[in-house]
Design an enzyme around this catalytic site. Structure first.
Site, PDB file in Angstrom:
ATOM      1  N   ASN C   5       7.510  -2.980  -3.544  1.00  0.00           N
ATOM      2  CA  ASN C   5       7.763  -4.208  -2.793  1.00  0.00           C
ATOM      3  C   ASN C   5       6.907  -5.329  -3.376  1.00  0.00           C
ATOM      4  O   ASN C   5       5.682  -5.268  -3.334  1.00  0.00           O
ATOM      5  CB  ASN C   5       7.394  -3.954  -1.318  1.00  0.00           C
ATOM      6  CG  ASN C   5       7.623  -5.164  -0.435  1.00  0.00           C
ATOM      7  OD1 ASN C   5       8.079  -6.195  -0.906  1.00  0.00           O
ATOM      8  ND2 ASN C   5       7.305  -5.026   0.843  1.00  0.00           N
ATOM      9  N   PHE C   6       7.551  -6.330  -3.930  1.00  0.00           N
ATOM     10  CA  PHE C   6       6.798  -7.426  -4.576  1.00  0.00           C
ATOM     11  C   PHE C   6       6.163  -8.361  -3.548  1.00  0.00           C
ATOM     12  O   PHE C   6       5.338  -9.196  -3.892  1.00  0.00           O
ATOM     13  CB  PHE C   6       7.722  -8.237  -5.493  1.00  0.00           C
ATOM     14  CG  PHE C   6       8.074  -7.580  -6.804  1.00  0.00           C
ATOM     15  CD1 PHE C   6       7.971  -6.200  -6.967  1.00  0.00           C
ATOM     16  CD2 PHE C   6       8.511  -8.334  -7.895  1.00  0.00           C
ATOM     17  CE1 PHE C   6       8.299  -5.589  -8.183  1.00  0.00           C
ATOM     18  CE2 PHE C   6       8.834  -7.738  -9.104  1.00  0.00           C
ATOM     19  CZ  PHE C   6       8.734  -6.373  -9.242  1.00  0.00           C
ATOM     20  N   LYS C   7       6.618  -8.292  -2.299  1.00  0.00           N
ATOM     21  CA  LYS C   7       6.123  -9.207  -1.247  1.00  0.00           C
ATOM     22  C   LYS C   7       6.122 -10.660  -1.748  1.00  0.00           C
ATOM     23  O   LYS C   7       7.055 -11.044  -2.467  1.00  0.00           O
ATOM     24  CB  LYS C   7       4.728  -8.763  -0.777  1.00  0.00           C
ATOM     25  CG  LYS C   7       4.763  -7.371  -0.124  1.00  0.00           C
ATOM     26  CD  LYS C   7       3.542  -7.081   0.698  1.00  0.00           C
ATOM     27  CE  LYS C   7       3.699  -5.743   1.422  1.00  0.00           C
ATOM     28  NZ  LYS C   7       2.555  -5.452   2.296  1.00  0.00           N
ATOM     29  N   HIS C  89      10.872  -4.295   7.629  1.00  0.00           N
ATOM     30  CA  HIS C  89       9.499  -4.127   7.143  1.00  0.00           C
ATOM     31  C   HIS C  89       8.541  -4.640   8.213  1.00  0.00           C
ATOM     32  O   HIS C  89       8.871  -5.581   8.934  1.00  0.00           O
ATOM     33  CB  HIS C  89       9.306  -4.895   5.835  1.00  0.00           C
ATOM     34  CG  HIS C  89       7.996  -4.581   5.180  1.00  0.00           C
ATOM     35  ND1 HIS C  89       6.826  -5.186   5.554  1.00  0.00           N
ATOM     36  CD2 HIS C  89       7.672  -3.680   4.225  1.00  0.00           C
ATOM     37  CE1 HIS C  89       5.831  -4.695   4.819  1.00  0.00           C
ATOM     38  NE2 HIS C  89       6.319  -3.776   4.010  1.00  0.00           N
ATOM     39  N   GLU C 137       5.241   3.453   7.680  1.00  0.00           N
ATOM     40  CA  GLU C 137       4.048   2.744   7.210  1.00  0.00           C
ATOM     41  C   GLU C 137       3.212   2.293   8.396  1.00  0.00           C
ATOM     42  O   GLU C 137       3.616   1.362   9.099  1.00  0.00           O
ATOM     43  CB  GLU C 137       4.443   1.468   6.455  1.00  0.00           C
ATOM     44  CG  GLU C 137       5.188   1.652   5.178  1.00  0.00           C
ATOM     45  CD  GLU C 137       5.210   0.328   4.393  1.00  0.00           C
ATOM     46  OE1 GLU C 137       4.580   0.261   3.342  1.00  0.00           O
ATOM     47  OE2 GLU C 137       5.836  -0.631   4.881  1.00  0.00           O
ATOM     48  N   ILE C 142      -1.609  -1.107   5.830  1.00  0.00           N
ATOM     49  CA  ILE C 142      -0.918  -1.857   4.774  1.00  0.00           C
ATOM     50  C   ILE C 142      -1.886  -2.818   4.084  1.00  0.00           C
ATOM     51  O   ILE C 142      -2.569  -3.585   4.738  1.00  0.00           O
ATOM     52  CB  ILE C 142       0.298  -2.623   5.345  1.00  0.00           C
ATOM     53  CG1 ILE C 142       1.376  -1.624   5.779  1.00  0.00           C
ATOM     54  CG2 ILE C 142       0.852  -3.617   4.334  1.00  0.00           C
ATOM     55  CD1 ILE C 142       2.614  -2.264   6.394  1.00  0.00           C
ATOM     56  N   ALA C 198       3.081  -1.602  -2.545  1.00  0.00           N
ATOM     57  CA  ALA C 198       3.100  -3.042  -2.850  1.00  0.00           C
ATOM     58  C   ALA C 198       1.815  -3.428  -3.577  1.00  0.00           C
ATOM     59  O   ALA C 198       1.759  -3.353  -4.815  1.00  0.00           O
ATOM     60  CB  ALA C 198       3.267  -3.852  -1.575  1.00  0.00           C
ATOM     61  N   SER C 199       0.763  -3.763  -2.823  1.00  0.00           N
ATOM     62  CA  SER C 199      -0.449  -4.285  -3.465  1.00  0.00           C
ATOM     63  C   SER C 199      -1.053  -3.295  -4.457  1.00  0.00           C
ATOM     64  O   SER C 199      -1.649  -3.706  -5.449  1.00  0.00           O
ATOM     65  CB  SER C 199      -1.480  -4.692  -2.409  1.00  0.00           C
ATOM     66  OG  SER C 199      -1.862  -3.565  -1.643  1.00  0.00           O
TER      67      SER C 199
END
Lengths: 220, 220, 220, 220
Positions: C5-7, C89, C137, C142, C198-199
């Site tokens: 997930n690039f967010k 999400h 999640e 997160i 993601a991160s």
């Protein structure tokens, strides 16, 4: 079981809400039916003082006591005498995680949770979160006078099938357009435990008579 | 003017809400100050019965009587005895068009509208919609014990300047972290007509004494 | 399966988003792992043109073509080259009935649906609506760097148990704090089919190396 | 000034969106009119590459780069070539404090802000937050083919009066039902600087001809 949602009709606001609750109590006592009234928040305490039948709130928020403004605290409706709450009514829809939090909160506080769904698939999703009651109401029929039990019986039977696959002891209700005793009997024959009704009672010329007929229909 | 927002603290729920309202009434009568109490919806009717000072709701919805569930009807809070309402509190924020509709609805129903803003620019926007009261509260200071009047006085002075340019007769309040009589006097010196306060009163060991000191501070 | 997930990180916006997708493609091709990239809407078309691995949208709206402004149309992401979408999400939560509508819409349009849950109970609710993928999640982990697979393995095992009871063929992922290859292997051992990350990738000094290590871990 | 909102019509999605933007560019260049196109997010980059006229986004979120999923980052639309954004369209309404934040964010990023209002009072509120453009559109006329300039001219004149009292240099547009060149000329005569239009162009058999006629009408 008949749950009467007072919504925000003038006919079910303030003094008239207390009178309507008393008529529901009369029909409940005469027939031995479980009739639950769901007044507006502002009228909840007076109605819980005035009648002995169960009183639900129309909604509670997924909050703890503290710095929230304009929200509904489980503790406040409980102290006022409510014993349960509607959750996710189609006119007060919630995020999925909020529904889950509110069901858990109701359980923790000893409040009965009645979660509303718009179709069988959503009913199944709700059943997976283990509320006490799941009620299916196709939004397009709400307030229409066209009853779900006659117009879309497959919504009821599909809901019963999908929900029972997940939780075979779930109390299942249906609603939307319920306006005659026959609508109620069909709903029961299709596998529900009762109905969630609003305008069919609240806007009736003689709410007591209609409720009495509904209550009788649950006994057949 | 002192508006006491009860929020959803346990200290201001149910019976304790009635007691708190009575303490506010006592301070109001002794000092001749306009103290307004803002209980939860469920407690509103009992408090309006119990005290003679003005009672506001924490929120109303932009709806007419009818098929809404879990919403707050202007007519219901009015019949219960409320004479006004908070709108757009930072803990119950609304869409711009909803705020505009609710201000118009309050005007139509004869309810006092007190709209909350988070900064001077938003305060000006609110003033342009002509509510009765605009209250500015920086959200980061709410419940902090650090008062806006000491920590961010420029928020108050900028709000007064921008709002008065649009409506020079607007009643302007401020809030967030107000916990001492000095916080109240500074707020008045900076050009407001009073304060919107919550935890500083509700969570105080002796709410009456604090309210009394606040009320005295508005008289200097 | 690894979904990245690039967010809305700057490291995964515009040109840098294309480069990141290319690094993901390299790791996918070298290891034969199914790596899916989930860029921002604005970058979706360029990335779908630039890489051969699957591209998902971060969200779609439950709308048909027509008069909606600022919404995400299934048809538009599909024409741009997306083959699936995240839904619900924790940073873009939806009402329950919306999730159900979007799952049905994705099915109708031939898009893969990956619905996110915050806990096992919500995961079960999602499974009841039959999406293609359910990903659990815990929101508090997160972006924390503390991995769900180490810190809260019971969330994963409970999710697997509850979801499989409803749909034993569901593809289950987990996410939150996944930052090492070991986090990935534990997730697989606990019964998932992969991770949503993601991160841990986007903010890594060398995203390719981390993704390569993650991909290798799914092969053990 | 003519702003063409592409909304989510199929006629303005993907390849057809690029063609529509090129027709707008042709009309703009031939007449020297400022025509701005507002495509869906997914199509934004390709359209900004394909045409030289200004491109706006349909919405941006009040966020900084970071862990947001499914949101619209100002930086991403800017890198893709957008020079401005719609804010608070009636189909994408926002909380008041969000509108204020997005106007400030647009200013900071050098993006033109065009904020939509549903009536004169809301237009004034918006003007108080100092965006670049305020556009008034009565929601009930949007997509109706009944133009605001003919059906409700007083909404336009009241908006102009209230907005100019707050900011006499504000660029004011109107929209809703604009479908003929005459609708455009009346809008200008009533004091606006142009129109915000969608279905009148997007759903036209020959969008170029209609836009050309609109553009000519702004020159009279």
């Amino acid at each position: 079981m008949i749950i009467v949602n007072f919504k925000t009709y003038l006919e079910s606001t303030g003094k008239r809400a207390v009178q309507l609750a008393q008529q529901a109590e009369k029909a409940a006592k005469e027939t031995g039916t479980n009739i639950i009234v769901v007044p507006q928040f502002v009228d909840l305490a007076k109605i819980a003082d005035a009648v002995e039948i169960p009183v639900f709130a129309q909604h509670i928020d997924p909050i703890k006591p503290g710095n929230s403004t304009g929200h509904i605290l489980a503790e406040s409706i409980k102290e006022a005498g409510a014993v349960g709450t509607l959750i996710n009514h189609s006119e007060r829809q919630l995020k999925l995680s909020e529904i889950d939090s509110i069901i858990a909160l109701a359980r923790e506080k000893g409040l009965v949770s009645c979660v509303c769904a718009n179709n069988p698939s959503v009913s199944a999703a709700i059943a997976a979160m283990r509320p006490d009651i799941t009620s299916v109401e196709p939004p397009e029929l709400i307030g229409s006078g066209i009853s779900v039990s006659k117009a879309q019986p497959e919504i009821i039977t599909d809901t019963v099938k999908l929900v029972q696959r997940i939780d075979h002891k779930m109390t299942i209700l249906c609603g939307a357009g319920i306006s005659t005793a026959e609508d109620v009997s069909i709903a029961l024959k299709l596998g529900t435990c009762g109905v969630l009704v609003a305008s069919g009672i609240v806007k009736a010329k003689d709410p007591y008579s209609v409720l009495r007929a509904f209550a009788d229909a649950t006994k057949l």
